[in-house]
Design an enzyme around this catalytic site. Structure first.
Site, PDB file in Angstrom:
ATOM      1  N   GLY A  24     -38.280 -35.181  17.978  1.00  0.00           N
ATOM      2  CA  GLY A  24     -39.022 -34.129  17.273  1.00  0.00           C
ATOM      3  C   GLY A  24     -38.389 -32.758  17.392  1.00  0.00           C
ATOM      4  O   GLY A  24     -38.851 -31.803  16.772  1.00  0.00           O
ATOM      5  N   GLU A  54     -34.028 -35.996   5.061  1.00  0.00           N
ATOM      6  CA  GLU A  54     -34.831 -37.175   4.715  1.00  0.00           C
ATOM      7  C   GLU A  54     -36.058 -36.757   3.913  1.00  0.00           C
ATOM      8  O   GLU A  54     -36.554 -35.624   4.060  1.00  0.00           O
ATOM      9  CB  GLU A  54     -35.324 -37.890   5.995  1.00  0.00           C
ATOM     10  CG  GLU A  54     -34.260 -38.661   6.730  1.00  0.00           C
ATOM     11  CD  GLU A  54     -34.803 -39.375   7.972  1.00  0.00           C
ATOM     12  OE1 GLU A  54     -35.961 -39.123   8.374  1.00  0.00           O
ATOM     13  OE2 GLU A  54     -34.058 -40.194   8.528  1.00  0.00           O
ATOM     14  N   HIS A 105     -46.557 -44.094  14.334  1.00  0.00           N
ATOM     15  CA  HIS A 105     -45.353 -44.240  15.141  1.00  0.00           C
ATOM     16  C   HIS A 105     -45.413 -45.601  15.819  1.00  0.00           C
ATOM     17  O   HIS A 105     -46.253 -45.834  16.675  1.00  0.00           O
ATOM     18  CB  HIS A 105     -45.287 -43.113  16.179  1.00  0.00           C
ATOM     19  CG  HIS A 105     -44.163 -43.260  17.171  1.00  0.00           C
ATOM     20  ND1 HIS A 105     -43.723 -42.242  17.956  1.00  0.00           N
ATOM     21  CD2 HIS A 105     -43.389 -44.310  17.476  1.00  0.00           C
ATOM     22  CE1 HIS A 105     -42.723 -42.673  18.707  1.00  0.00           C
ATOM     23  NE2 HIS A 105     -42.517 -43.930  18.447  1.00  0.00           N
ATOM     24  N   GLU A 130     -37.302 -46.949  17.393  1.00  0.00           N
ATOM     25  CA  GLU A 130     -38.471 -46.216  16.923  1.00  0.00           C
ATOM     26  C   GLU A 130     -38.526 -46.235  15.395  1.00  0.00           C
ATOM     27  O   GLU A 130     -37.514 -45.992  14.731  1.00  0.00           O
ATOM     28  CB  GLU A 130     -38.345 -44.776  17.445  1.00  0.00           C
ATOM     29  CG  GLU A 130     -39.511 -43.876  17.160  1.00  0.00           C
ATOM     30  CD  GLU A 130     -39.252 -42.447  17.669  1.00  0.00           C
ATOM     31  OE1 GLU A 130     -38.704 -42.288  18.774  1.00  0.00           O
ATOM     32  OE2 GLU A 130     -39.594 -41.512  16.931  1.00  0.00           O
ATOM     33  N   GLU A 135     -35.041 -43.536  15.242  1.00  0.00           N
ATOM     34  CA  GLU A 135     -33.982 -43.401  16.250  1.00  0.00           C
ATOM     35  C   GLU A 135     -34.117 -44.481  17.311  1.00  0.00           C
ATOM     36  O   GLU A 135     -35.125 -45.180  17.362  1.00  0.00           O
ATOM     37  CB  GLU A 135     -34.016 -42.003  16.895  1.00  0.00           C
ATOM     38  CG  GLU A 135     -35.270 -41.700  17.672  1.00  0.00           C
ATOM     39  CD  GLU A 135     -35.395 -40.204  18.023  1.00  0.00           C
ATOM     40  OE1 GLU A 135     -35.149 -39.354  17.160  1.00  0.00           O
ATOM     41  OE2 GLU A 135     -35.753 -39.910  19.166  1.00  0.00           O
ATOM     42  N   ARG A 187     -33.176 -45.824  26.832  1.00  0.00           N
ATOM     43  CA  ARG A 187     -33.664 -45.703  28.215  1.00  0.00           C
ATOM     44  C   ARG A 187     -34.923 -46.548  28.388  1.00  0.00           C
ATOM     45  O   ARG A 187     -35.485 -47.033  27.400  1.00  0.00           O
ATOM     46  CB  ARG A 187     -34.047 -44.244  28.481  1.00  0.00           C
ATOM     47  CG  ARG A 187     -35.145 -43.772  27.544  1.00  0.00           C
ATOM     48  CD  ARG A 187     -35.766 -42.436  27.915  1.00  0.00           C
ATOM     49  NE  ARG A 187     -36.931 -42.142  27.105  1.00  0.00           N
ATOM     50  CZ  ARG A 187     -36.914 -41.605  25.891  1.00  0.00           C
ATOM     51  NH1 ARG A 187     -35.769 -41.294  25.309  1.00  0.00           N
ATOM     52  NH2 ARG A 187     -38.034 -41.390  25.224  1.00  0.00           N
ATOM     53  N   VAL A 198     -41.614 -44.160  29.262  1.00  0.00           N
ATOM     54  CA  VAL A 198     -42.845 -43.947  30.020  1.00  0.00           C
ATOM     55  C   VAL A 198     -43.838 -45.084  29.746  1.00  0.00           C
ATOM     56  O   VAL A 198     -44.471 -45.612  30.655  1.00  0.00           O
ATOM     57  CB  VAL A 198     -43.487 -42.589  29.637  1.00  0.00           C
ATOM     58  CG1 VAL A 198     -44.835 -42.410  30.337  1.00  0.00           C
ATOM     59  CG2 VAL A 198     -42.555 -41.432  29.962  1.00  0.00           C
TER      60      VAL A 198
END
Ligand code: MV4
Length: 447
Positions: free
Chosen positions: A165, A200, A208, A275, A288, A292, A295
């Protein structure tokens, strides 16, 4: 398996990694800043090194100090956790040159996916749907104008070096296009030292949805289905769940298959997240790759029964995945609430300070991942998450009720927390009916 690893992180995720290591019989070396000197989880590690003063830039982000701790601690690998150095390809390369395994993807895959424009082009090559937009980078306003007219307004400028973001600018029409382009370019240059921009179509009111993927170093790639993370505020996720409610089975299958194609195309290894945003018609678009552990990984652990941190260690040391795609079956529904030391009644202002008294939730189907306790002082230097409540139940409705019970049990005295906002969200009819998109929280509670 490794004999000894270093954890280049703090807080909840450092504790989570220590727990996985103890189960696996792996020794741990922790690092800490002067602000984290008294953190209890440091006692659970086999050794701990101070890497500097409180500010992250002087401690957890100082590559030379982290590497020194790894060398002195005599470890075979480094687990970066999330945040800090987790997606720093330069750090990853330094680990390699020091012959220390980085528990994550290769520097090459990380570099590629860290460049959001390149990642988007790779997605197109891999037949992964992307939002209609520019072929590559935008060089000037005329080019932006031409593309905007092709795809139609509103459009969104994104920084190639951005992500999460950061460095985005919407243009609603011809008039605001020029300004949005220049602002996006300037901001990207200032924030990342890299002003490259792509364009875009702006998807309004998206959900999401992200796909958890696991890839070993032998070419095996498996997805662990998806999480819905639409309940967020200013790009800070508040609640995540798996499976995503209201996703058509065909859409889910297609999205997860696309995520696997993306991971293969990038030669990505270890665990990662692809994502997507999903529009009101159920079309999904690649956004994207998060290179990693995230959370919100526990919700996937609950519904699949797979320990993602242990899986990261198995993959990094060269083992083959012990499961195939057909072995992955989802059980029930899981929800996570991120409890932050912030005041929801005052614009989520951080509320650091000493925790005077604390009662943690428990009982059937409740997991509480947290490094804090009564007597602990929440530091103003780091992100304000004090814990994650994760619930697992046969159905989403039961999971919501279980989470409401857990939130009621949770007591944290001395600091403000986001608990009450979580309760309001979970009691909201739109959440119950899963009529939620990424604008839900801000539309319903802010201003
Ligand atoms: C978008 C979008 C709408 N249209 N791209 C924000 C985070 C970054 N990873 C991508 N983001 C978005 N990209 C197009 N073409 C809306 C967002 C977005 C968003 C995405 C996921 C989760 C929360 C979000 C909140 C605001 C905007």
């Amino acid at each position: 398996m490794y004999k000894r690893i270093l954890i280049a992180n703090r807080g909840e995720i450092a504790l989570r990694i220590i727990r996985a290591c103890r189960d696996l019989g792996v020794e741990t070396v922790a690092i800490y800043s002067e602000a984290d000197r008294d953190a209890h989880y440091l006692e659970l590690a086999d050794e701990a090194f101070c890497v500097g003063p409180p500010r992250s830039s002087e401690s957890y982000l100082k590559i030379d100090r982290v590497i020194s701790a790894a060398e002195i601690g005599n470890v075979q690998a480094i687990h970066p956790g999330y945040g800090f150095l987790a997606e720093n390809a330069h750090f990853n390369e330094i680990c390699r040159s020091c012959e220390i395994d980085f528990i994550g993807p290769s520097p090459e895959a990380m570099n590629l996916l860290g460049d959001k424009n390149r990642a988007r082009l790779l997605a197109r090559e891999a037949d992964v749907p992307v939002v209609p937009g520019s072929e590559g980078l935008i060089d000037n306003e005329e080019m932006a104008l031409e593309i905007a007219h092709e795809i139609g307004f509103p459009v969104l400028f994104k920084a190639s070096a951005g992500g999460g973001g950061k460095g985005m600018r919407v243009a609603l029409n011809n008039l605001s296009l020029k300004q949005a382009f220049q602002q996006a370019q300037r901001e990207a240059e200032a924030a990342f030292g890299d002003g490259r921009i792509y364009l875009e179509k702006y998807v309004e009111h998206p959900r999401h949805v992200e796909v958890q993927v696991v890839a070993d170093q032998h070419g095996n790639v498996v997805h662990l289905w998806e999480r819905d993370c639409s309940v967020q505020r200013r790009h800070q996720k508040l609640i995540e769940e798996s499976p995503a409610p209201h996703l058509e089975p065909k859409t889910r299958e297609a999205m997860c298959a696309a995520a696997v194609r993306m991971i293969r195309a990038a030669n990505y290894t270890n665990v990662g997240t692809v994502e997507f945003i999903v529009d009101a018609e159920g079309n999904f678009y690649f956004i994207e790759v998060n290179a990693r552990i995230q959370v919100e990984h526990p919700v996937t652990e609950m519904v699949t029964g797979i320990d993602l941190i242990k899986t990261q260690l198995h993959i990094a040391c060269g083992e083959k995945l012990p499961f195939r795609q057909k072995d992955i079956t989802l059980h029930g529904a899981a929800i996570e609430c991120r409890i932050n030391a912030e005041n929801p009644e005052n614009n989520f202002q951080p509320s650091p300070g000493p925790i005077k008294h604390m009662i943690t939730p428990g009982g059937p189907g409740v997991r509480f991942d947290s490094h804090v306790y009564a007597g602990y002082t929440v530091s103003p230097y780091y992100d304000s998450m004090v814990g994650k409540i994760i619930v697992h139940q046969p159905t989403r409705t039961e999971a919501i009720d279980c989470m409401l019970r857990a939130l009621e049990e949770l007591r944290v005295d001395g600091i403000a927390t986001t608990r009450t906002r979580h309760q309001e969200i979970l009691r909201h009819s739109a959440f119950a009916e899963a009529r939620i998109d990424t604008t839900f929280v801000e539309r319903t509670w802010d201003n």
